[in-house]
Design a protein around this motif. Structure first.
Motif, PDB file in Angstrom:
ATOM      1  N   HIS A 137       0.870  -1.168   0.000  1.00 28.12           N
ATOM      2  CA  HIS A 137       0.000   0.000   0.000  1.00 28.12           C
ATOM      3  C   HIS A 137       0.908   1.218   0.000  1.00 28.12           C
ATOM      4  O   HIS A 137       1.996   1.191   0.601  1.00 28.12           O
ATOM      5  N   TRP A 185       3.708   0.679   2.778  1.00 32.56           N
ATOM      6  CA  TRP A 185       3.592  -0.282   3.863  1.00 32.56           C
ATOM      7  C   TRP A 185       3.024  -1.601   3.365  1.00 32.56           C
ATOM      8  O   TRP A 185       2.425  -1.684   2.307  1.00 32.56           O
ATOM      9  N   GLU A 202       0.575  -4.185   4.995  1.00 33.43           N
ATOM     10  CA  GLU A 202      -0.382  -4.351   6.093  1.00 33.43           C
ATOM     11  C   GLU A 202      -0.201  -5.689   6.797  1.00 33.43           C
ATOM     12  O   GLU A 202      -0.190  -5.755   8.027  1.00 33.43           O
ATOM     13  N   GLU A 224       6.367  -0.520   7.593  1.00 39.02           N
ATOM     14  CA  GLU A 224       6.074   0.754   6.930  1.00 39.02           C
ATOM     15  C   GLU A 224       7.340   1.577   6.803  1.00 39.02           C
ATOM     16  O   GLU A 224       8.214   1.534   7.667  1.00 39.02           O
TER      17      GLU A 224
END
Length: 125
Positions: free
Chosen positions: A38, A109, A111, A116
């Protein structure tokens, strides 16, 4: 009213495979494996009185889509200009690709892993 600066952000995700040479957790890292990544791109600045925007979010989305296509469903080890496919290098790669937008922050990042990386730029006026 004093100068007002706002931050506009856009998130995206991509799925990609990679391998890493690490000193620990070598079995899971050295072999080819996939991740869902992400990312969030932020731009910071004053509102343009002509447009009412910090930045045109449609332009931001369009430029992000170009970068996303370079990363999505790819083997990151082979993406030109990325280098070693770490979260750090992904932040730098995205920042370079979107440099014309003058991003104030890039976050990448994973998840599922809880990892991150955040690249911040000095945006003081």
């Amino acid at each position: 009213m004093a100068n007002q600066y706002l931050t506009l952000s856009q998130r995206f995700s991509f799925d990609a495979a990679h391998s890493l040479a690490r000193e620990i957790e070598t079995e899971s890292s050295q072999g080819l494996h996939g991740q869902t990544y992400h990312a969030e791109v932020s731009v910071h600045g004053p509102i343009d009185p002509r447009t009412g925007m910090v930045a045109d979010v449609a332009l931001l989305r369009a430029q992000i889509e170009v970068v996303r296509k370079q990363l999505d469903d790819r083997l990151l080890d082979e993406v030109a200009g990325l280098g070693i496919p770490t979260l750090e290098n992904l932040c730098l790669f995205i920042a370079q690709a979107l440099s014309s937008l003058r991003p104030s922050q890039i976050r990448v990042w994973r998840e599922a892993a809880g990892d991150e990386c955040c690249l911040r730029f000095d945006t003081r006026p």
